[in-house]
Write a protein that holds these residues in place. Structure first.
Motif, PDB file in Angstrom:
ATOM      1  N   SER A 106       0.884  -1.283  -0.076  1.00  0.00           N
ATOM      2  CA  SER A 106       0.192   0.023  -0.060  1.00  0.00           C
ATOM      3  C   SER A 106       0.752   1.175   0.044  1.00  0.00           C
ATOM      4  CB  SER A 106      -1.049   0.002   1.296  1.00  0.00           C
ATOM      5  OG  SER A 106      -1.957  -1.075   1.218  1.00  0.00           O
ATOM      6  N   TYR A 107       0.652   2.275  -1.020  1.00  0.00           N
ATOM      7  CA  TYR A 107       1.457   3.342  -0.945  1.00  0.00           C
ATOM      8  C   TYR A 107       0.513   4.689  -1.082  1.00  0.00           C
ATOM      9  CZ  TYR A 107       5.085  -0.084  -2.397  1.00  0.00           C
ATOM     10  OH  TYR A 107       5.648  -1.101  -2.155  1.00  0.00           O
ATOM     11  N   GLU A 108       1.234   5.753  -1.263  1.00  0.00           N
ATOM     12  CA  GLU A 108       0.472   7.125  -1.451  1.00  0.00           C
ATOM     13  C   GLU A 108       1.160   7.642  -2.481  1.00  0.00           C
ATOM     14  OE1 GLU A 108      -2.015   8.675   2.311  1.00  0.00           O
ATOM     15  OE2 GLU A 108      -0.033   9.090   2.370  1.00  0.00           O
ATOM     16  N   ILE A 109       0.469   8.173  -3.599  1.00  0.00           N
ATOM     17  CA  ILE A 109       1.157   8.988  -4.630  1.00  0.00           C
ATOM     18  C   ILE A 109       0.607  10.679  -4.474  1.00  0.00           C
ATOM     19  CG2 ILE A 109       1.014   9.803  -7.056  1.00  0.00           C
ATOM     20  CD1 ILE A 109       0.458   6.959  -7.904  1.00  0.00           C
ATOM     21  N   ALA A 110       1.739  11.447  -4.061  1.00  0.00           N
ATOM     22  CA  ALA A 110       1.515  12.872  -3.697  1.00  0.00           C
ATOM     23  C   ALA A 110       1.974  13.723  -4.843  1.00  0.00           C
ATOM     24  CB  ALA A 110       2.295  12.970  -2.401  1.00  0.00           C
ATOM     25  N   CYS A 111       1.087  14.675  -5.282  1.00  0.00           N
ATOM     26  CA  CYS A 111       1.568  15.695  -6.108  1.00  0.00           C
ATOM     27  C   CYS A 111       1.764  16.951  -5.093  1.00  0.00           C
ATOM     28  CB  CYS A 111       0.441  16.167  -7.042  1.00  0.00           C
ATOM     29  SG  CYS A 111       0.149  14.719  -8.283  1.00  0.00           S
TER      30      CYS A 111
END
Length: 382
Positions: A106-111
């Motif tokens: 499980s991950y998060e993509i952040a802009c």
């Protein structure tokens, strides 16, 4: 990192051209890498749209389009905001592509529009059996092992150098502390992408004043740099800051075995080091008080070249022309830096480097940065 000392129209123009050239190189070539299987990320000033929130682990291509009005960054974070992969300085209206090895989890993509804050985040799931992203080619596995050893060696060498720097501050020896500042940063600058992958270390040690997040206490090298050069201070506050810097870097030293290092992260890290030069060293932002930017510049180039040399056996086999170009461009930028090396081993202070000379450095960085952006794709074994 921080505020700009140069304000003439000519300076701003040359810097804008340099930054645009780097961004343009990424957008022209990198956006072709992913194709239909790439994960598409549309970044705006208010959103971070990801084409799919679940995809298979292994080799992953992230195709990024910045459709906002601000320069942005894109990160993939694991638990605890540990950086898996990233791309900084994606200009408005430009594209970039990241080749990465991401294992199941499980991950998060952040802009991060404006390149500040925690970013606009999207949770993602990478599917598969988890565990290893070990490359099929044993040469790449050996390269990863060698690079981890190199990163550890650089951290191990940094700690005593920083201890000596801190001892000079605590002893009230202003000039000695100044002389030890740049050498204390060499190992860090060579392996900065690994150091930055631990989300809590870089903000404590290498943040410039104008890059502080709201409520963040300013500590680390650049806080001490200002104290030494701008304020001529080695008082109680500086002694405490010196001790904290040593402690924070010992923490980094211990974390190296935990770093997520893959062949593609090595290649991406090499490009990040060149981007660091383009955005902070060329402008004179990085070491604005000490003007020791060229020492950091050389360390960044050395670190990028180390990653490339370890990956070269595979890259040269898959793309011999790329390897020849990288060999030539690394040689050219190394020769250019050597012209500014002084008899005592230090570099010409960066405030003594003319606008024309800075333009030559900018051109050299651009010439290396464009082919270096292709290295990650060249070491992917399909």
């Amino acid at each position: 990192m921080p505020a700009r000392r140069r304000s003439t129209a000519a300076a701003l123009l040359s810097l804008a051209v340099a930054t645009a050239a780097l961004a343009g190189c990424a957008s022209k070539k990198d956006d072709k890498a992913g194709g239909a299987d790439a994960v598409k990320i549309n970044a705006t000033d208010t959103a971070c749209e990801v084409s799919t929130t679940s995809f298979p682990g292994g080799h992953v291509v992230l195709d990024i389009s910045n459709k906002g009005s601000k320069t942005t960054e894109v990160y993939v974070y694991a638990a605890g905001d540990k950086i898996v992969t990233e791309r900084e300085n994606i200009g408005p209206g430009t594209k970039a592509s990241i080749n990465a090895e991401i294992k199941a989890g499980s991950y998060e993509i952040a802009c991060k529009p404006g390149m500040v804050g925690d970013g606009i985040r999207q949770k993602i799931t990478v599917t598969g059996e988890g565990g290893s992203t070990a490359p099929a080619d044993p040469r790449l596995g050996a390269a990863v092992d060698s690079y981890r050893k190199y990163a550890q060696e650089q951290a191990d060498a940094t700690v005593p150098a920083v201890e000596a720097f801190a001892a000079a501050i605590k002893g009230g020896d202003l000039e000695k502390a100044k002389s030890l500042y740049a050498p204390s940063r060499t190992g860090w600058e060579r392996t900065e992408p690994v150091a930055e992958s631990f989300g809590d270390v870089d903000p404590k040690t290498d943040t410039r004043e104008d890059k502080l997040e709201q409520g963040q206490q300013w500590t680390g090298w650049h806080r001490l740099e200002k104290a030494l050069w701008a304020d001529a201070k080695t008082g109680d506050d500086e002694k405490k800051l010196a001790d904290q810097l040593v402690a924070d870097l010992k923490d980094w030293q211990k974390k190296i075995p935990e770093a997520e290092i893959t062949a593609t992260s090595m290649a991406n890290g090499a490009k990040e080091l060149l981007d660091e030069v383009a955005t902070n060293k060329i402008t004179g932002e990085e070491d604005r008080y000490s003007h020791t930017d060229l020492a950091d510049f050389q360390a960044n180039v050395e670190g990028a070249q180390k990653a490339y040399e370890l990956l070269k056996p595979v890259a040269a086999e898959k793309d011999p022309e790329l390897a020849r170009t990288l060999d030539s461009e690394f040689a050219a930028i190394t020769a250019l830096l050597a012209k500014y090396k002084q008899a005592d081993g230090t570099f010409t202070p960066y405030d003594k480097v003319t606008e024309a000379e800075r333009k030559a450095f900018s051109d050299a960085v651009n010439s290396l940065g464009e082919p270096l952006s292709k290295l990650a794709a060249a070491v992917v074994v399909k």
